[in-house]
Design a protein around this motif. Sequence first.
Motif, PDB file in Angstrom:
ATOM      1  N   LYS A 187       0.848  -1.189  -0.059  1.00 21.83           N
ATOM      2  CA  LYS A 187       0.016  -0.029   0.219  1.00 21.83           C
ATOM      3  C   LYS A 187       0.783   1.299   0.075  1.00 21.83           C
ATOM      4  CE  LYS A 187      -4.170  -1.743   0.306  1.00 21.83           C
ATOM      5  NZ  LYS A 187      -5.192  -1.674  -0.818  1.00 21.83           N
ATOM      6  N   VAL A 188       0.469   2.291  -0.685  1.00 17.62           N
ATOM      7  CA  VAL A 188       1.325   3.318  -0.630  1.00 17.62           C
ATOM      8  C   VAL A 188       0.501   4.504  -0.588  1.00 17.62           C
ATOM      9  CG1 VAL A 188       2.845   4.978  -2.252  1.00 17.62           C
ATOM     10  CG2 VAL A 188       2.881   2.388  -2.580  1.00 17.62           C
ATOM     11  N   SER A 189       0.737   5.521   0.351  1.00 17.14           N
ATOM     12  CA  SER A 189      -0.105   6.719   0.823  1.00 17.14           C
ATOM     13  C   SER A 189       0.783   8.038   0.039  1.00 17.14           C
ATOM     14  CB  SER A 189      -0.256   7.122   1.980  1.00 17.14           C
ATOM     15  OG  SER A 189       0.934   7.250   2.663  1.00 17.14           O
ATOM     16  N   LEU A 190      -0.019   9.176  -0.777  1.00 19.83           N
ATOM     17  CA  LEU A 190       0.428  10.352  -1.285  1.00 19.83           C
ATOM     18  C   LEU A 190       0.192  11.333  -0.408  1.00 19.83           C
ATOM     19  CD1 LEU A 190       2.420  11.552  -3.295  1.00 19.83           C
ATOM     20  CD2 LEU A 190       0.396  11.273  -4.934  1.00 19.83           C
ATOM     21  N   GLY A 191       0.848  12.180   0.149  1.00 20.04           N
ATOM     22  CA  GLY A 191       0.618  13.341   0.822  1.00 20.04           C
ATOM     23  C   GLY A 191       1.121  14.570   0.123  1.00 20.04           C
ATOM     24  N   ALA A 192       0.717  15.597   0.632  1.00 22.99           N
ATOM     25  CA  ALA A 192       1.325  16.989   0.067  1.00 22.99           C
ATOM     26  C   ALA A 192       1.496  17.819   1.090  1.00 22.99           C
ATOM     27  CB  ALA A 192       0.171  17.782  -0.819  1.00 22.99           C
ATOM     28  N   GLY A 193       2.593  18.797   0.826  1.00 22.49           N
ATOM     29  CA  GLY A 193       2.913  19.753   1.810  1.00 22.49           C
ATOM     30  C   GLY A 193       2.069  21.041   1.596  1.00 22.49           C
ATOM     31  N   THR A 194       2.440  22.279   1.996  1.00 17.81           N
ATOM     32  CA  THR A 194       1.552  23.625   1.779  1.00 17.81           C
ATOM     33  C   THR A 194       2.269  24.289   0.424  1.00 17.81           C
ATOM     34  OG1 THR A 194       2.714  24.616   3.474  1.00 17.81           O
ATOM     35  CG2 THR A 194       0.797  23.580   4.037  1.00 17.81           C
ATOM     36  N   GLY A 195       1.762  24.934  -0.261  1.00 18.20           N
ATOM     37  CA  GLY A 195       1.990  25.953  -1.284  1.00 18.20           C
ATOM     38  C   GLY A 195       1.117  25.959  -2.484  1.00 18.20           C
ATOM     39  N   LEU A 196       1.733  26.727  -3.485  1.00 19.41           N
ATOM     40  CA  LEU A 196       0.859  26.852  -4.577  1.00 19.41           C
ATOM     41  C   LEU A 196       0.493  25.648  -5.362  1.00 19.41           C
ATOM     42  CD1 LEU A 196       2.231  30.349  -5.794  1.00 19.41           C
ATOM     43  CD2 LEU A 196      -0.218  30.003  -4.604  1.00 19.41           C
ATOM     44  N   TYR A 197      -0.707  25.379  -5.764  1.00 16.78           N
ATOM     45  CA  TYR A 197      -1.158  24.200  -6.552  1.00 16.78           C
ATOM     46  C   TYR A 197      -0.518  22.830  -6.367  1.00 16.78           C
ATOM     47  CZ  TYR A 197      -1.400  28.518  -9.516  1.00 16.78           C
ATOM     48  OH  TYR A 197      -1.718  29.882  -9.889  1.00 16.78           O
ATOM     49  N   VAL A 198      -0.594  22.590  -4.928  1.00 17.26           N
ATOM     50  CA  VAL A 198      -0.153  21.360  -4.376  1.00 17.26           C
ATOM     51  C   VAL A 198      -1.075  20.164  -4.821  1.00 17.26           C
ATOM     52  CG1 VAL A 198       1.402  22.086  -2.610  1.00 17.26           C
ATOM     53  CG2 VAL A 198      -0.927  21.965  -2.154  1.00 17.26           C
ATOM     54  N   LYS A 199      -2.342  20.377  -4.948  1.00 19.21           N
ATOM     55  CA  LYS A 199      -3.249  19.475  -5.281  1.00 19.21           C
ATOM     56  C   LYS A 199      -3.027  18.989  -6.550  1.00 19.21           C
ATOM     57  CE  LYS A 199      -7.058  20.600  -1.988  1.00 19.21           C
ATOM     58  NZ  LYS A 199      -8.222  21.175  -1.520  1.00 19.21           N
ATOM     59  N   THR A 200      -2.951  20.017  -7.564  1.00 18.65           N
ATOM     60  CA  THR A 200      -2.748  19.493  -9.096  1.00 18.65           C
ATOM     61  C   THR A 200      -1.500  18.914  -8.871  1.00 18.65           C
ATOM     62  OG1 THR A 200      -3.531  21.644  -9.697  1.00 18.65           O
ATOM     63  CG2 THR A 200      -2.399  20.492 -11.145  1.00 18.65           C
ATOM     64  N   ASP A 201      -0.455  19.160  -8.379  1.00 20.16           N
ATOM     65  CA  ASP A 201       0.878  18.397  -8.182  1.00 20.16           C
ATOM     66  C   ASP A 201       0.516  17.116  -7.978  1.00 20.16           C
ATOM     67  OD1 ASP A 201       2.139  20.829  -9.063  1.00 20.16           O
ATOM     68  OD2 ASP A 201       2.875  21.395  -6.967  1.00 20.16           O
ATOM     69  N   LEU A 202      -0.216  16.800  -6.852  1.00 18.11           N
ATOM     70  CA  LEU A 202      -0.303  15.536  -6.333  1.00 18.11           C
ATOM     71  C   LEU A 202      -1.010  14.628  -7.389  1.00 18.11           C
ATOM     72  CD1 LEU A 202      -2.322  15.544  -2.827  1.00 18.11           C
ATOM     73  CD2 LEU A 202       0.135  14.862  -3.459  1.00 18.11           C
ATOM     74  N   GLY A 203      -2.067  15.029  -8.264  1.00 15.49           N
ATOM     75  CA  GLY A 203      -2.588  14.459  -9.375  1.00 15.49           C
ATOM     76  C   GLY A 203      -1.401  13.982 -10.464  1.00 15.49           C
ATOM     77  N   ILE A 204      -0.432  14.884 -10.775  1.00 12.27           N
ATOM     78  CA  ILE A 204       0.596  14.633 -11.637  1.00 12.27           C
ATOM     79  C   ILE A 204       1.406  13.748 -11.139  1.00 12.27           C
ATOM     80  CG2 ILE A 204       2.761  15.845 -12.842  1.00 12.27           C
ATOM     81  CD1 ILE A 204       1.113  18.244 -12.869  1.00 12.27           C
ATOM     82  N   VAL A 205       2.045  13.954  -9.990  1.00 15.09           N
ATOM     83  CA  VAL A 205       2.932  12.872  -9.177  1.00 15.09           C
ATOM     84  C   VAL A 205       2.336  11.601  -8.989  1.00 15.09           C
ATOM     85  CG1 VAL A 205       3.899  12.487  -7.006  1.00 15.09           C
ATOM     86  CG2 VAL A 205       3.992  14.731  -7.891  1.00 15.09           C
ATOM     87  N   LYS A 206       0.918  11.456  -8.867  1.00 17.32           N
ATOM     88  CA  LYS A 206       0.274  10.132  -8.670  1.00 17.32           C
ATOM     89  C   LYS A 206       0.253   9.312 -10.060  1.00 17.32           C
ATOM     90  CE  LYS A 206      -3.475   9.448  -6.223  1.00 17.32           C
ATOM     91  NZ  LYS A 206      -4.902   9.614  -5.647  1.00 17.32           N
ATOM     92  N   TYR A 207       0.175  10.059 -11.218  1.00 14.98           N
ATOM     93  CA  TYR A 207       0.155   9.325 -12.499  1.00 14.98           C
ATOM     94  C   TYR A 207       1.441   8.925 -12.738  1.00 14.98           C
ATOM     95  CZ  TYR A 207      -0.576   8.280 -17.307  1.00 14.98           C
ATOM     96  OH  TYR A 207      -0.498   7.329 -18.573  1.00 14.98           O
ATOM     97  N   HIS A 208       2.466   9.752 -12.493  1.00 18.88           N
ATOM     98  CA  HIS A 208       3.849   9.216 -12.810  1.00 18.88           C
ATOM     99  C   HIS A 208       4.482   8.130 -11.985  1.00 18.88           C
ATOM    100  CE1 HIS A 208       6.500  12.527 -14.925  1.00 18.88           C
ATOM    101  NE2 HIS A 208       4.968  12.798 -15.091  1.00 18.88           N
ATOM    102  N   PHE A 209       3.662   7.980 -10.710  1.00 21.05           N
ATOM    103  CA  PHE A 209       4.232   7.054  -9.566  1.00 21.05           C
ATOM    104  C   PHE A 209       3.630   5.638 -10.188  1.00 21.05           C
ATOM    105  CE2 PHE A 209       3.511   3.997  -6.134  1.00 21.05           C
ATOM    106  CZ  PHE A 209       4.862   4.213  -5.710  1.00 21.05           C
ATOM    107  N   GLU A 210       2.353   5.896 -10.685  1.00 19.66           N
ATOM    108  CA  GLU A 210       1.416   4.780 -11.207  1.00 19.66           C
ATOM    109  C   GLU A 210       2.230   3.929 -12.454  1.00 19.66           C
ATOM    110  OE1 GLU A 210      -2.927   5.667  -9.857  1.00 19.66           O
ATOM    111  OE2 GLU A 210      -2.446   5.545 -11.907  1.00 19.66           O
ATOM    112  N   GLU A 211       2.629   4.601 -13.430  1.00 20.47           N
ATOM    113  CA  GLU A 211       3.405   4.561 -14.396  1.00 20.47           C
ATOM    114  C   GLU A 211       4.721   3.828 -14.122  1.00 20.47           C
ATOM    115  OE1 GLU A 211       2.450   4.157 -17.625  1.00 20.47           O
ATOM    116  OE2 GLU A 211       0.689   4.894 -17.193  1.00 20.47           O
ATOM    117  N   GLY A 212       5.443   4.378 -13.391  1.00 19.66           N
ATOM    118  CA  GLY A 212       6.734   3.853 -12.744  1.00 19.66           C
ATOM    119  C   GLY A 212       6.696   2.523 -12.213  1.00 19.66           C
TER     120      GLY A 212
END
Length: 223
Positions: A187-212
Motif C-alpha cells: 500500500k502507498v500513501s501520497l501526501g502534500a505539503g503546503t504551497g501553490l497548486y499542491v493539489k494539482t501537483d499531487l495528481g501529476i505525481v500520482k500518475y507518474h508513480f503509477e506508470e513507474g
Amino acid sequence: MTIQEAIKNRHAVRSYTDRNLEENVKTALLDFIGECNRESGLHIQLVTDEPKAFDGFMAHYGKFGGVENYIALIGKKNGELEEKCGYYGEKIALYAQTLGLNTCWVAMSYSKVKGAYTVEADEKLLMVISLGYGKTQGVQHKSKTAEQVSNIDKDSPEWFRKGVEAALLAPTAMNQQKFMLKRNGNKVSLGAGTGLYVKTDLGIVKYHFEEGAGRENFGWEEQ
C-alpha cells in the motif's frame, strides 16, 4: 516512444516553432482527450491555431513564444477538480510527448480567450498546458532525492524504487516537489505539503508513480 520513455524525456518547453499540428497527431490527441474525459468526468479541450492566449504581458514575462496550441483543463467546480486535472492533464501531456510534441504546464502566464473553449456554468478553467513542436527539447531541472520525498530504504522493493524515480521526474509548480510517498507493504500513501497548486501537483505525481511502479504492484492508501 513509451510512456516510461516520455516521463524521462519530457521537459517544460515554452518556445515553439510555427509548424502546424499534423492532422493524424491532432486526431490522436482528440481521441485520447475524449477517453480521458469519459473516464474522469472532466471537460478537457484541445485548442489549436489560437495565438491570443499567449500574446499578453504575462506570457512574454514567462518567456513563452510561438504558442498557438494548448490543452484547456476544465471541469466541474468541486474538491476533486485540481487533483483530477493534474492526473489527467499529465496523462495527456505524456501521451503528446509520445506523438513527438512538447508541452508546458501553465497556471498564470496566459489570457482567457472567449470562444476558444467552452466552460459551462458549473465548471471552471483551472489552467492550461501549452503544446506544439518545441524549438528545443527543454532541460532537466534540479531534483530532490528519493529519500527527501519518500520513506524508501535499502529493503524497498524494485517497483517502489521505480515509482519514486518516476515521481521525481513529475513537473510541479515552481519545481517545489512538495509531496511525500510512503509505502506500507503493498500500500502507498501520497501526501502534500503546503504551497501553490499542491493539489494539482499531487495528481501529476500520482500518475507518474503509477506508470513507474506498475498499477498491478500496489494499491493507494488514504493519507
